[in-house]
Design an enzyme around this catalytic site. Structure first.
Site, PDB file in Angstrom:
ATOM      1  N   ASN A 151      58.082  76.495   2.834  1.00  0.00           N
ATOM      2  CA  ASN A 151      56.639  76.708   2.735  1.00  0.00           C
ATOM      3  C   ASN A 151      56.172  77.122   1.349  1.00  0.00           C
ATOM      4  O   ASN A 151      55.066  77.643   1.195  1.00  0.00           O
ATOM      5  CB  ASN A 151      56.202  77.740   3.773  1.00  0.00           C
ATOM      6  CG  ASN A 151      56.625  77.354   5.179  1.00  0.00           C
ATOM      7  OD1 ASN A 151      57.398  78.069   5.814  1.00  0.00           O
ATOM      8  ND2 ASN A 151      56.169  76.193   5.654  1.00  0.00           N
ATOM      9  N   LEU A 209      52.190  79.157  -2.514  1.00  0.00           N
ATOM     10  CA  LEU A 209      52.566  79.442  -1.130  1.00  0.00           C
ATOM     11  C   LEU A 209      51.649  78.707  -0.172  1.00  0.00           C
ATOM     12  O   LEU A 209      50.429  78.703  -0.346  1.00  0.00           O
ATOM     13  CB  LEU A 209      52.491  80.952  -0.870  1.00  0.00           C
ATOM     14  CG  LEU A 209      52.741  81.406   0.567  1.00  0.00           C
ATOM     15  CD1 LEU A 209      54.204  81.172   0.958  1.00  0.00           C
ATOM     16  CD2 LEU A 209      52.371  82.869   0.739  1.00  0.00           C
ATOM     17  N   CYS A 210      52.229  78.094   0.838  1.00  0.00           N
ATOM     18  CA  CYS A 210      51.453  77.407   1.876  1.00  0.00           C
ATOM     19  C   CYS A 210      51.692  78.129   3.193  1.00  0.00           C
ATOM     20  O   CYS A 210      52.778  78.080   3.764  1.00  0.00           O
ATOM     21  CB  CYS A 210      51.882  75.944   1.983  1.00  0.00           C
ATOM     22  SG  CYS A 210      50.957  74.999   3.227  1.00  0.00           S
ATOM     23  N   ILE A 211      50.656  78.813   3.678  1.00  0.00           N
ATOM     24  CA  ILE A 211      50.753  79.570   4.920  1.00  0.00           C
ATOM     25  C   ILE A 211      49.391  79.567   5.606  1.00  0.00           C
ATOM     26  O   ILE A 211      48.346  79.624   4.941  1.00  0.00           O
ATOM     27  CB  ILE A 211      51.227  81.026   4.627  1.00  0.00           C
ATOM     28  CG1 ILE A 211      51.447  81.803   5.917  1.00  0.00           C
ATOM     29  CG2 ILE A 211      50.279  81.738   3.700  1.00  0.00           C
ATOM     30  CD1 ILE A 211      52.064  83.176   5.699  1.00  0.00           C
TER      31      ILE A 211
END
Length: 239
Positions: free
Chosen positions: A85, A92-94
């Site tokens: 992620n 950051l990919c969340i």
């Protein structure tokens, strides 16, 4: 033209930063990149014990929008982090950092996305949880996602993912030494023993508010004085 920060954003960030300084949360530490700018923070995230990232020291920059908390911040790792992620550039990919819009293609529900009740604590605790349990259904780093799934499905026998992470942890420990930071490696070291928080007066908090907040207080005091004067005049008339 760049959007100017709102007074509510300044107040929210000032209070959150002060709270995190007085009551640190296990797993991360925060500081300002520039003491004059509340909208850019440096975060140090410690890899949780008993996980693959144990002993890691991962630095990231958090940038807050001018209308925070109504819009989410962004997080970019400055340290190398091999994770499903995390994009290769460190972004950051969340879900918690995505705007609360209805996007069926993402596979995320609006309730899983950002809302103004979230804060830095909830964001970073979610990031720490993500280190241990990546989301491989919509990965930012496809190669890392494939390696992680092989590692998990093989019950650790496929070491490719683990070896990359351990090399990055070793490099991060060198960075921690440069920063004079002792990285926790046991649960006792990792868990922070909270101290009782002293009682604060409202005056103690005004240093973190923008100037116009103090003006509002002065206006309220003037209105109260006028109200009291009116009461005294009314009493004189009746007598």
């Amino acid at each position: 033209m760049a959007q100017q920060p709102t007074s509510s954003a300044l107040r929210a960030l000032a209070l959150e930063f002060k709270s995190l300084q007085e009551e640190p949360v296990e797993g991360f530490r925060v500081k300002l990149i520039n003491d004059e700018n509340l909208f850019e923070w440096e975060v140090a995230i410690f890899g949780p014990p008993t996980t693959l990232y144990e002993g890691g020291y991962f630095k990231a920059h958090v940038k807050f929008p001018p209308d925070y908390p109504y819009s989410p911040p962004t997080i970019r790792f400055m340290s190398k982090v091999w994770h499903p992620n995390v994009y290769e550039n460190g972004d950051l990919c969340i879900s918690i950092l995505h705007p609360p819009i209805d996007d069926p293609q993402s596979g995320e529900l609006p309730c899983e996305r950002w809302n103004p009740t979230q804060n830095v604590r909830t964001i970073l605790l979610s990031v720490i949880s993500l280190l241990n349990e990546p989301n491989t259904f919509s990965p930012a780093n496809v190669d890392a996602s494939v390696m992680y799934r092989r590692w998990k499905e093989s019950r650790g026998k496929d070491k490719e993912y683990e070896n990359i992470v351990r090399k990055q942890i070793a490099a991060s420990r060198t960075e921690a030494e440069k920063d004079n930071v002792v990285v926790p490696t046991t649960l006792d070291e990792y868990c922070i023993r909270q101290k009782p928080r002293p009682q604060e007066s409202e005056a103690d908090m005004t240093d973190f508010y923008v100037d116009d907040y103090g003006d509002d207080l002065d206006d309220d005091e003037e209105e109260e004085e006028e109200y009291n004067e009116d009461d005294e005049d009314s009493g004189n008339e009746e007598s």
